[in-house]
Design a protein around this motif. Structure first.
Motif, PDB file in Angstrom:
ATOM      1  N   GLN A 241       0.829  -1.201   0.000  1.00 32.40           N
ATOM      2  CA  GLN A 241       0.000   0.000   0.000  1.00 32.40           C
ATOM      3  C   GLN A 241       0.865   1.253   0.000  1.00 32.40           C
ATOM      4  O   GLN A 241       2.027   1.228   0.458  1.00 32.40           O
ATOM      5  CB  GLN A 241      -0.911   0.005   1.228  1.00 32.40           C
ATOM      6  CG  GLN A 241      -2.044  -1.012   1.161  1.00 32.40           C
ATOM      7  CD  GLN A 241      -3.052  -0.833   2.270  1.00 32.40           C
ATOM      8  OE1 GLN A 241      -2.716  -0.337   3.352  1.00 32.40           O
ATOM      9  NE2 GLN A 241      -4.284  -1.234   2.026  1.00 32.40           N
ATOM     10  N   ALA A 242       0.291   2.324  -0.511  1.00 31.83           N
ATOM     11  CA  ALA A 242       0.994   3.603  -0.488  1.00 31.83           C
ATOM     12  C   ALA A 242       1.411   3.942   0.936  1.00 31.83           C
ATOM     13  O   ALA A 242       0.647   3.737   1.874  1.00 31.83           O
ATOM     14  CB  ALA A 242       0.100   4.693  -1.058  1.00 31.83           C
TER      15      ALA A 242
ATOM     16  N   LYS B 283       4.936   5.307  -3.232  1.00 36.20           N
ATOM     17  CA  LYS B 283       3.831   5.995  -3.879  1.00 36.20           C
ATOM     18  C   LYS B 283       3.349   5.147  -5.060  1.00 36.20           C
ATOM     19  O   LYS B 283       4.130   4.371  -5.617  1.00 36.20           O
ATOM     20  CB  LYS B 283       4.291   7.357  -4.391  1.00 36.20           C
ATOM     21  CG  LYS B 283       4.926   8.242  -3.332  1.00 36.20           C
ATOM     22  CD  LYS B 283       5.462   9.529  -3.966  1.00 36.20           C
ATOM     23  CE  LYS B 283       6.111  10.427  -2.938  1.00 36.20           C
ATOM     24  NZ  LYS B 283       6.641  11.671  -3.567  1.00 36.20           N
ATOM     25  N   PRO B 284       2.108   5.331  -5.474  1.00 39.02           N
ATOM     26  CA  PRO B 284       1.616   4.582  -6.644  1.00 39.02           C
ATOM     27  C   PRO B 284       2.499   4.789  -7.887  1.00 39.02           C
ATOM     28  O   PRO B 284       2.651   3.859  -8.682  1.00 39.02           O
ATOM     29  CB  PRO B 284       0.214   5.149  -6.849  1.00 39.02           C
ATOM     30  CG  PRO B 284      -0.227   5.547  -5.468  1.00 39.02           C
ATOM     31  CD  PRO B 284       1.020   6.070  -4.818  1.00 39.02           C
TER      32      PRO B 284
ATOM     33  N   THR C 262      12.122  -7.383 -11.031  1.00 41.34           N
ATOM     34  CA  THR C 262      11.128  -7.796 -10.037  1.00 41.34           C
ATOM     35  C   THR C 262      10.030  -6.731  -9.993  1.00 41.34           C
ATOM     36  O   THR C 262      10.319  -5.532 -10.024  1.00 41.34           O
ATOM     37  CB  THR C 262      11.779  -7.998  -8.650  1.00 41.34           C
ATOM     38  OG1 THR C 262      10.809  -8.509  -7.734  1.00 41.34           O
ATOM     39  CG2 THR C 262      12.358  -6.708  -8.089  1.00 41.34           C
ATOM     40  N   GLN C 263       8.795  -7.197  -9.953  1.00 39.92           N
ATOM     41  CA  GLN C 263       7.654  -6.286 -10.017  1.00 39.92           C
ATOM     42  C   GLN C 263       7.388  -5.657  -8.649  1.00 39.92           C
ATOM     43  O   GLN C 263       7.307  -6.353  -7.632  1.00 39.92           O
ATOM     44  CB  GLN C 263       6.408  -7.032 -10.485  1.00 39.92           C
ATOM     45  CG  GLN C 263       5.135  -6.193 -10.506  1.00 39.92           C
ATOM     46  CD  GLN C 263       5.145  -5.146 -11.602  1.00 39.92           C
ATOM     47  OE1 GLN C 263       5.470  -5.452 -12.749  1.00 39.92           O
ATOM     48  NE2 GLN C 263       4.776  -3.910 -11.263  1.00 39.92           N
ATOM     49  N   VAL C 264       7.225  -4.351  -8.661  1.00 45.48           N
ATOM     50  CA  VAL C 264       6.793  -3.613  -7.470  1.00 45.48           C
ATOM     51  C   VAL C 264       5.488  -2.905  -7.822  1.00 45.48           C
ATOM     52  O   VAL C 264       5.433  -2.151  -8.797  1.00 45.48           O
ATOM     53  CB  VAL C 264       7.849  -2.581  -7.026  1.00 45.48           C
ATOM     54  CG1 VAL C 264       7.290  -1.688  -5.930  1.00 45.48           C
ATOM     55  CG2 VAL C 264       9.108  -3.293  -6.539  1.00 45.48           C
ATOM     56  N   THR C 265       4.456  -3.175  -7.050  1.00 44.52           N
ATOM     57  CA  THR C 265       3.159  -2.550  -7.272  1.00 44.52           C
ATOM     58  C   THR C 265       2.728  -1.846  -5.999  1.00 44.52           C
ATOM     59  O   THR C 265       2.672  -2.465  -4.934  1.00 44.52           O
ATOM     60  CB  THR C 265       2.103  -3.583  -7.675  1.00 44.52           C
ATOM     61  OG1 THR C 265       2.544  -4.284  -8.843  1.00 44.52           O
ATOM     62  CG2 THR C 265       0.770  -2.905  -7.968  1.00 44.52           C
ATOM     63  N   VAL C 266       2.433  -0.559  -6.128  1.00 44.15           N
ATOM     64  CA  VAL C 266       2.017   0.237  -4.971  1.00 44.15           C
ATOM     65  C   VAL C 266       0.564   0.654  -5.185  1.00 44.15           C
ATOM     66  O   VAL C 266       0.249   1.358  -6.151  1.00 44.15           O
ATOM     67  CB  VAL C 266       2.901   1.478  -4.785  1.00 44.15           C
ATOM     68  CG1 VAL C 266       2.504   2.226  -3.516  1.00 44.15           C
ATOM     69  CG2 VAL C 266       4.374   1.072  -4.717  1.00 44.15           C
ATOM     70  N   SER C 267      -0.296   0.217  -4.300  1.00 49.02           N
ATOM     71  CA  SER C 267      -1.721   0.539  -4.426  1.00 49.02           C
ATOM     72  C   SER C 267      -2.043   1.812  -3.641  1.00 49.02           C
ATOM     73  O   SER C 267      -1.452   2.088  -2.600  1.00 49.02           O
ATOM     74  CB  SER C 267      -2.562  -0.624  -3.922  1.00 49.02           C
ATOM     75  OG  SER C 267      -2.322  -0.842  -2.534  1.00 49.02           O
TER      76      SER C 267
ATOM     77  N   VAL D 136       8.551  -2.382 -12.925  1.00 49.95           N
ATOM     78  CA  VAL D 136       9.490  -3.493 -12.802  1.00 49.95           C
ATOM     79  C   VAL D 136      10.846  -2.878 -12.479  1.00 49.95           C
ATOM     80  O   VAL D 136      11.303  -1.973 -13.175  1.00 49.95           O
ATOM     81  CB  VAL D 136       9.570  -4.322 -14.089  1.00 49.95           C
ATOM     82  CG1 VAL D 136      10.625  -5.414 -13.939  1.00 49.95           C
ATOM     83  CG2 VAL D 136       8.215  -4.932 -14.421  1.00 49.95           C
ATOM     84  N   TYR D 137      11.478  -3.382 -11.426  1.00 50.71           N
ATOM     85  CA  TYR D 137      12.756  -2.862 -10.968  1.00 50.71           C
ATOM     86  C   TYR D 137      13.868  -3.806 -11.408  1.00 50.71           C
ATOM     87  O   TYR D 137      13.788  -5.014 -11.172  1.00 50.71           O
ATOM     88  CB  TYR D 137      12.757  -2.687  -9.460  1.00 50.71           C
ATOM     89  CG  TYR D 137      12.001  -1.456  -9.029  1.00 50.71           C
ATOM     90  CD1 TYR D 137      10.611  -1.394  -9.121  1.00 50.71           C
ATOM     91  CD2 TYR D 137      12.670  -0.341  -8.538  1.00 50.71           C
ATOM     92  CE1 TYR D 137       9.913  -0.252  -8.746  1.00 50.71           C
ATOM     93  CE2 TYR D 137      11.982   0.801  -8.146  1.00 50.71           C
ATOM     94  CZ  TYR D 137      10.610   0.836  -8.264  1.00 50.71           C
ATOM     95  OH  TYR D 137       9.929   1.966  -7.886  1.00 50.71           O
ATOM     96  N   TYR D 138      14.885  -3.222 -12.018  1.00 51.07           N
ATOM     97  CA  TYR D 138      16.007  -3.993 -12.548  1.00 51.07           C
ATOM     98  C   TYR D 138      17.303  -3.634 -11.822  1.00 51.07           C
ATOM     99  O   TYR D 138      17.582  -2.456 -11.585  1.00 51.07           O
ATOM    100  CB  TYR D 138      16.207  -3.714 -14.031  1.00 51.07           C
ATOM    101  CG  TYR D 138      15.051  -4.130 -14.903  1.00 51.07           C
ATOM    102  CD1 TYR D 138      14.022  -3.243 -15.196  1.00 51.07           C
ATOM    103  CD2 TYR D 138      14.989  -5.413 -15.450  1.00 51.07           C
ATOM    104  CE1 TYR D 138      12.955  -3.603 -15.993  1.00 51.07           C
ATOM    105  CE2 TYR D 138      13.922  -5.789 -16.256  1.00 51.07           C
ATOM    106  CZ  TYR D 138      12.919  -4.883 -16.517  1.00 51.07           C
ATOM    107  OH  TYR D 138      11.863  -5.256 -17.317  1.00 51.07           O
ATOM    108  N   CYS D 139      18.067  -4.658 -11.548  1.00 54.10           N
ATOM    109  CA  CYS D 139      19.404  -4.504 -11.015  1.00 54.10           C
ATOM    110  C   CYS D 139      20.390  -4.539 -12.196  1.00 54.10           C
ATOM    111  O   CYS D 139      20.179  -5.289 -13.154  1.00 54.10           O
ATOM    112  CB  CYS D 139      19.671  -5.661 -10.059  1.00 54.10           C
ATOM    113  SG  CYS D 139      21.344  -5.830  -9.480  1.00 54.10           S
TER     114      CYS D 139
END
Length: 124
Positions: free
Chosen positions: A13-14, A87-88, A118-123, A93-96
């Motif tokens: 969550q945010a 934050k939303p 890796t997927q990051v999702t902020v609701s 997708v976050y890459y190293c």
């Protein structure tokens, strides 16, 4: 064979926090600068943070400064991205990424090796 494996993504969550990890193998990690980039749907990949080989020098995008912290553990061949006050608009997708130089860079093409993301999702 160089491998970068990201982990730690998910749904949050945010206002929440996540810590991403990137485990590296097949390269001289302690001599490599590392970076984190992200790509949201329909947008270009953008720089998030970078760290020098020693960990002394760090660099951040203005959009995450004060909220995200990059760090590394050369004994574990791992780089981290601590993300707070999410934050939303941080959804992506976050890459190293790794580059065989000691100094970090904010430019994606200066990195030679990339993880799968890796997927990051902020609701909200």
């Amino acid at each position: 064979q160089v491998q970068l494996v990201e982990s730690g993504g998910g749904l949050v969550q945010a206002g929440g926090s996540l810590r991403l990890s990137c485990a590296a193998s097949g390269l001289t990690f302690s001599s490599s600068a590392m970076g984190w980039f992200r790509q949201a749907p329909g947008k270009e990949r953008e720089f998030v943070a970078a760290i020098s080989w020693s960990g002394i020098n760090t660099y951040y995008a203005d959009s995450v400064k004060g909220r995200f912290t990059i760090s590394r553990d050369n004994a574990k061949n791992t780089v981290y991205l601590q993300m707070n006050s999410l934050k939303p608009e941080d959804t992506a997708v976050y890459y190293c990424a790794a580059r065989p130089y000691r100094s970090g860079s904010q430019v994606a093409y200066e990195y030679k090796y990339w993880g799968q993301g890796t997927q990051v999702t902020v609701s909200s």
